[in-house]
Design a protein around this motif. Structure first.
Motif, PDB file in Angstrom:
ATOM      1  N   LEU A   1       0.825  -1.206   0.000  1.00  0.00           N
ATOM      2  CA  LEU A   1       0.000   0.000   0.000  1.00  0.00           C
ATOM      3  C   LEU A   1       0.865   1.266   0.000  1.00  0.00           C
ATOM      4  O   LEU A   1       0.612   2.209  -0.755  1.00  0.00           O
ATOM      5  CB  LEU A   1      -0.921  -0.033   1.225  1.00  0.00           C
ATOM      6  N   ALA A   2       1.917   1.265   0.811  1.00  0.00           N
ATOM      7  CA  ALA A   2       2.816   2.430   0.853  1.00  0.00           C
ATOM      8  C   ALA A   2       3.550   2.590  -0.473  1.00  0.00           C
ATOM      9  O   ALA A   2       3.671   3.706  -0.984  1.00  0.00           O
ATOM     10  CB  ALA A   2       3.821   2.275   1.998  1.00  0.00           C
ATOM     11  N   ARG A   3       4.010   1.483  -1.049  1.00  0.00           N
ATOM     12  CA  ARG A   3       4.734   1.546  -2.326  1.00  0.00           C
ATOM     13  C   ARG A   3       3.854   2.111  -3.431  1.00  0.00           C
ATOM     14  O   ARG A   3       4.270   2.966  -4.201  1.00  0.00           O
ATOM     15  CB  ARG A   3       5.247   0.144  -2.723  1.00  0.00           C
ATOM     16  N   LYS A   4       2.622   1.633  -3.482  1.00  0.00           N
ATOM     17  CA  LYS A   4       1.689   2.089  -4.512  1.00  0.00           C
ATOM     18  C   LYS A   4       1.347   3.574  -4.307  1.00  0.00           C
ATOM     19  O   LYS A   4       1.260   4.340  -5.269  1.00  0.00           O
ATOM     20  CB  LYS A   4       0.423   1.226  -4.443  1.00  0.00           C
TER      21      LYS A   4
ATOM     22  N   LYS B   1      13.075   4.798  -0.612  1.00  0.00           N
ATOM     23  CA  LYS B   1      13.280   3.697  -1.564  1.00  0.00           C
ATOM     24  C   LYS B   1      14.432   2.788  -1.158  1.00  0.00           C
ATOM     25  O   LYS B   1      14.613   1.727  -1.745  1.00  0.00           O
ATOM     26  CB  LYS B   1      13.533   4.267  -2.959  1.00  0.00           C
ATOM     27  N   ASP B   2      15.224   3.203  -0.192  1.00  0.00           N
ATOM     28  CA  ASP B   2      16.369   2.394   0.247  1.00  0.00           C
ATOM     29  C   ASP B   2      15.853   1.199   1.056  1.00  0.00           C
ATOM     30  O   ASP B   2      15.334   1.364   2.154  1.00  0.00           O
ATOM     31  CB  ASP B   2      17.292   3.263   1.120  1.00  0.00           C
TER      32      ASP B   2
ATOM     33  N   LYS C   1      15.721   4.074   9.066  1.00  0.00           N
ATOM     34  CA  LYS C   1      15.070   5.312   9.479  1.00  0.00           C
ATOM     35  C   LYS C   1      13.574   5.096   9.670  1.00  0.00           C
ATOM     36  O   LYS C   1      12.967   4.266   9.000  1.00  0.00           O
ATOM     37  CB  LYS C   1      15.290   6.411   8.428  1.00  0.00           C
ATOM     38  N   LEU C   2      13.005   5.869  10.569  1.00  0.00           N
ATOM     39  CA  LEU C   2      11.570   5.762  10.828  1.00  0.00           C
ATOM     40  C   LEU C   2      10.799   6.906  10.183  1.00  0.00           C
ATOM     41  O   LEU C   2       9.629   6.765   9.843  1.00  0.00           O
ATOM     42  CB  LEU C   2      11.298   5.756  12.344  1.00  0.00           C
ATOM     43  N   ILE C   3      11.457   8.055  10.042  1.00  0.00           N
ATOM     44  CA  ILE C   3      10.790   9.220   9.456  1.00  0.00           C
ATOM     45  C   ILE C   3      11.606   9.709   8.265  1.00  0.00           C
ATOM     46  O   ILE C   3      12.832   9.807   8.334  1.00  0.00           O
ATOM     47  CB  ILE C   3      10.615  10.341  10.503  1.00  0.00           C
TER      48      ILE C   3
END
Length: 213
Positions: free
Chosen positions: A13-16, A32-33, A38-40
């Motif tokens: 869902l996040a990728r889309k 994209k890494d 990292k969280l933010i």
């Protein structure tokens, strides 16, 4: 200018969502890494902040204002029942919330008999049977493969998300009733919608332009 903060449901869902955002010029390269811890993630130029969260937590972050905007499935919005504005259907992740079971259970649903219903979505199941069907049921909350429940006699039917129906058919189950259509939705914090109306309105207009192409 303050940051506009987005909470995205982890995974596909996040990728889309990020793919769609890129089409309107909103990028966040560091997300994209695949190895990042990292969280933010921040886009300084546009004053945007992103973080990934478990789907069921996204509405909570948005309701309490820790995120201005969230993108999450309609199933999660209904199940969590948080106080927020649903402003857009993102048009992907389409599926259905259904009542499923063996063909023999169809009669029990028609006759409004007292039955047991297993589901990962107890609130959605309860609302459907109690408020829409006026049928008394016992809801059993499960976290794993709910298809097992009718097979081993734990419940007569299940309430679950159906995408293709293949898993159901392979286990001798059918869709008996459809509760509602589902897809990814954008939700906005109520205060943010007032305070950041211009920026959010522009975002929605830009997204509409892309989604309606």
């Amino acid at each position: 200018m303050r940051y506009l903060t987005f909470a995205l449901a982890k995974g596909r869902l996040a990728r889309k969502t990020l793919e769609i955002f890129e089409k309107i010029g909103i990028t966040c390269e560091e997300m994209k890494d695949p190895d990042t811890r990292k969280l933010i993630f921040v886009n300084e130029e546009l004053r945007l902040r992103f973080f990934l969260a478990k789907a069921s937590d996204v509405p909570t972050y948005v309701e309490y204002g820790a995120a201005d905007i969230g993108v999450v499935g309609k199933d999660t919005i209904l199940e969590e029942g948080r106080n927020l504005f649903e402003v857009m259907d993102m048009g992907f992740g389409k599926c259905r919330m259904c009542v499923c079971g063996p063909e023999s259970a169809r009669e029990l649903l028609k006759k409004n008999e007292i039955i047991r219903v297993a589901s990962k979505y107890p609130h959605i199941a309860k609302d459907y049977f109690n408020n829409k069907k006026n049928q008394t049921v016992e809801i059993i909350k499960l976290n794993g493969s709910v298809e097992l429940a009718p097979i081993v006699g734990l419940s007569e039917v299940i309430v679950d998300i159906v995408e293709t129906g293949t898993t159901l058919r392979e286990n001798g189950l059918d869709v008996l009733e459809e509760i509602c259509p589902l897809s990814a939705r954008m939700v906005v914090n109520q205060v943010s919608l007032r305070m950041e109306h211009e920026r959010i309105h522009k975002l929605l207009t830009d997204l509409n332009g892309v989604l309606n192409q």
